[in-house]
Design a protein around this motif. Sequence first.
Motif, PDB file in Angstrom:
ATOM      1  N   ALA A  85       0.920  -1.349  -0.036  1.00  0.00           N
ATOM      2  CA  ALA A  85       0.015  -0.162   0.040  1.00  0.00           C
ATOM      3  C   ALA A  85       0.746   1.169  -0.050  1.00  0.00           C
ATOM      4  N   ALA A  86       1.957   1.343   0.764  1.00  0.00           N
ATOM      5  CA  ALA A  86       2.671   2.283   0.812  1.00  0.00           C
ATOM      6  C   ALA A  86       3.522   2.557  -0.547  1.00  0.00           C
ATOM      7  N   HIS A  87       3.862   1.544  -1.089  1.00  0.00           N
ATOM      8  CA  HIS A  87       4.518   1.496  -2.430  1.00  0.00           C
ATOM      9  C   HIS A  87       3.680   2.051  -3.426  1.00  0.00           C
ATOM     10  N   ILE A  88       2.372   1.831  -3.526  1.00  0.00           N
ATOM     11  CA  ILE A  88       1.397   2.289  -4.665  1.00  0.00           C
ATOM     12  C   ILE A  88       1.011   3.545  -4.245  1.00  0.00           C
ATOM     13  N   LEU A  89       0.918   3.986  -2.869  1.00  0.00           N
ATOM     14  CA  LEU A  89       0.633   5.399  -2.517  1.00  0.00           C
ATOM     15  C   LEU A  89       1.738   6.284  -3.216  1.00  0.00           C
ATOM     16  N   GLU A  90       3.182   6.059  -2.844  1.00  0.00           N
ATOM     17  CA  GLU A  90       4.023   6.880  -3.273  1.00  0.00           C
ATOM     18  C   GLU A  90       4.409   6.973  -4.850  1.00  0.00           C
ATOM     19  N   THR A  91       3.994   5.766  -5.464  1.00  0.00           N
ATOM     20  CA  THR A  91       4.390   5.614  -7.010  1.00  0.00           C
ATOM     21  C   THR A  91       3.361   6.299  -7.759  1.00  0.00           C
ATOM     22  N   ARG A  92       1.931   5.820  -7.277  1.00  0.00           N
ATOM     23  CA  ARG A  92       0.978   5.751  -8.242  1.00  0.00           C
ATOM     24  C   ARG A  92      -0.290   6.728  -7.782  1.00  0.00           C
ATOM     25  N   GLY A  93      -0.104   7.239  -6.517  1.00  0.00           N
ATOM     26  CA  GLY A  93      -0.936   8.163  -5.725  1.00  0.00           C
ATOM     27  C   GLY A  93      -2.091   7.401  -5.244  1.00  0.00           C
ATOM     28  N   ILE A  94      -2.753   8.253  -4.299  1.00  0.00           N
ATOM     29  CA  ILE A  94      -3.932   7.694  -3.552  1.00  0.00           C
ATOM     30  C   ILE A  94      -5.009   7.300  -4.498  1.00  0.00           C
ATOM     31  N   GLU A  95      -5.276   7.621  -5.663  1.00  0.00           N
ATOM     32  CA  GLU A  95      -6.238   7.140  -6.624  1.00  0.00           C
ATOM     33  C   GLU A  95      -6.153   5.824  -6.847  1.00  0.00           C
ATOM     34  N   GLU A 121     -10.681   3.033   3.549  1.00  0.00           N
ATOM     35  CA  GLU A 121     -10.250   3.986   4.466  1.00  0.00           C
ATOM     36  C   GLU A 121      -9.626   3.377   5.523  1.00  0.00           C
ATOM     37  N   ASP A 122      -9.926   1.907   5.955  1.00  0.00           N
ATOM     38  CA  ASP A 122      -9.026   1.419   6.990  1.00  0.00           C
ATOM     39  C   ASP A 122      -7.703   1.320   6.260  1.00  0.00           C
ATOM     40  N   ILE A 123      -7.318   1.446   5.111  1.00  0.00           N
ATOM     41  CA  ILE A 123      -6.018   1.207   4.586  1.00  0.00           C
ATOM     42  C   ILE A 123      -5.175   2.657   5.085  1.00  0.00           C
ATOM     43  N   LEU A 124      -6.093   3.560   4.351  1.00  0.00           N
ATOM     44  CA  LEU A 124      -5.654   5.032   4.678  1.00  0.00           C
ATOM     45  C   LEU A 124      -5.291   5.379   6.021  1.00  0.00           C
ATOM     46  N   LEU A 125      -6.103   5.047   7.006  1.00  0.00           N
ATOM     47  CA  LEU A 125      -6.074   5.076   8.421  1.00  0.00           C
ATOM     48  C   LEU A 125      -4.546   4.462   8.747  1.00  0.00           C
ATOM     49  N   SER A 126      -4.438   3.278   8.589  1.00  0.00           N
ATOM     50  CA  SER A 126      -3.392   2.455   8.861  1.00  0.00           C
ATOM     51  C   SER A 126      -2.150   3.031   8.328  1.00  0.00           C
ATOM     52  N   ARG A 176     -10.128  15.459   6.614  1.00  0.00           N
ATOM     53  CA  ARG A 176     -11.261  14.692   6.590  1.00  0.00           C
ATOM     54  C   ARG A 176     -10.905  13.378   7.517  1.00  0.00           C
ATOM     55  N   LEU A 177      -9.889  12.927   7.047  1.00  0.00           N
ATOM     56  CA  LEU A 177      -9.413  11.746   7.846  1.00  0.00           C
ATOM     57  C   LEU A 177      -9.274  11.992   9.285  1.00  0.00           C
ATOM     58  N   LEU A 178      -8.399  13.114   9.625  1.00  0.00           N
ATOM     59  CA  LEU A 178      -8.244  13.594  10.945  1.00  0.00           C
ATOM     60  C   LEU A 178      -9.523  13.706  11.778  1.00  0.00           C
ATOM     61  N   ALA A 179     -10.627  14.462  11.095  1.00  0.00           N
ATOM     62  CA  ALA A 179     -11.867  14.584  11.728  1.00  0.00           C
ATOM     63  C   ALA A 179     -12.680  13.162  12.279  1.00  0.00           C
ATOM     64  N   ARG A 180     -12.356  12.304  11.301  1.00  0.00           N
ATOM     65  CA  ARG A 180     -13.260  11.014  11.351  1.00  0.00           C
ATOM     66  C   ARG A 180     -12.616  10.092  12.228  1.00  0.00           C
ATOM     67  N   HIS A 181     -11.159  10.130  12.534  1.00  0.00           N
ATOM     68  CA  HIS A 181     -10.578   9.048  13.027  1.00  0.00           C
ATOM     69  C   HIS A 181      -9.802   9.452  14.334  1.00  0.00           C
ATOM     70  N   GLU A 182     -10.226   9.022  15.483  1.00  0.00           N
ATOM     71  CA  GLU A 182      -9.386   9.373  16.707  1.00  0.00           C
ATOM     72  C   GLU A 182      -7.914   8.883  16.513  1.00  0.00           C
ATOM     73  N   ALA A 183      -7.911   7.578  16.235  1.00  0.00           N
ATOM     74  CA  ALA A 183      -6.598   6.981  16.236  1.00  0.00           C
ATOM     75  C   ALA A 183      -5.653   7.479  15.399  1.00  0.00           C
ATOM     76  N   LEU A 184      -6.202   8.396  14.269  1.00  0.00           N
ATOM     77  CA  LEU A 184      -4.953   9.401  13.490  1.00  0.00           C
ATOM     78  C   LEU A 184      -4.508  10.487  14.342  1.00  0.00           C
ATOM     79  N   ARG A 185      -5.644  11.145  15.123  1.00  0.00           N
ATOM     80  CA  ARG A 185      -5.552  12.238  15.887  1.00  0.00           C
ATOM     81  C   ARG A 185      -4.336  12.013  17.029  1.00  0.00           C
ATOM     82  N   GLU A 186      -4.654  10.923  17.555  1.00  0.00           N
ATOM     83  CA  GLU A 186      -3.848  10.274  18.611  1.00  0.00           C
ATOM     84  C   GLU A 186      -2.385   9.900  18.215  1.00  0.00           C
ATOM     85  N   ALA A 187      -2.236   9.658  16.900  1.00  0.00           N
ATOM     86  CA  ALA A 187      -0.874   9.277  16.059  1.00  0.00           C
ATOM     87  C   ALA A 187      -0.039  10.978  15.991  1.00  0.00           C
TER      88      ALA A 187
END
Length: 256
Positions: A85-95, A121-126, A176-187
């Motif tokens: 997932a990290a490789h796809i994100l950096e090389t091909r983008g979130i889309e 969204e679970d992937i994005l959060l992680s 939007r992710l920060l607003a929806r997920h406490e786990a991301l805000r805690e991170a």
Amino acid sequence: MPIGYSNAIRTAMSWADLRFEQACHQTAKAFGAGGNMTGSTLSSRVAIQPALGDRVLRWPHSSPQGIRHASHQTHGVKAKAMSAAAHILETRGIEALNLRAIAEEAGIGIASMYHYFSNKEDILLSLGVMGFESLRRDMIDAQPSSGALPIGASAVAFFKFSETRAELFSLMFNPRLLARHEALREAENKTFLTHEAVVQSDPRIPKEHHQSAAYALWALARGMAAIMSSQPDGKSPPELADRLMAGAGYLLSHPS
């Protein structure tokens, strides 16, 4: 700037290109970094992670009802999925990021993906949570052994991360992710606490202003990174970076 410092930066940081190297040198100069930078454990040098006890600083986000806490233990199949997932994100983008693409990239079955992640969204959060932990460790590892102000080294690490891992950085601070997920805000908060400890160690900032300055500098760094990443190809013109860094350095050198 001392020659030894420039060599250490080139060796330890491995800048992607000359323009970015120059921008990072300007960052270090603006925020007060100097001397040699090394990557040994922080506990033997500067107490960037003081005993915080039960005190936890929180950004003023409201917590929505029914927050779903994803597991972020990455091992085995999930580790392969996250790496892909990290490789796809950096090389091909979130889309391009979806469960099927990740499964194909990782060489695992799609059913295994659904065992760990319900949706994209679970992937994005992680990824976001892992990104904040990586940034936090970069800030710690960048701290100088002596002869430099920790806040300068921390700034270099922050802006290097925002430039070299731009897609992940953008995901981590997605409103939007920060607003929806406490786990991301805690991170983010955990990374902020490391930043706050850096600010507390800077002799230029009076003790009574440590917390306020930490919040202000964190917000400033986030804003500066957003401005620079919004330029064509995600790279800011050298003159823009120079102005931003010089302005930040001036404010930091005149805390009163």
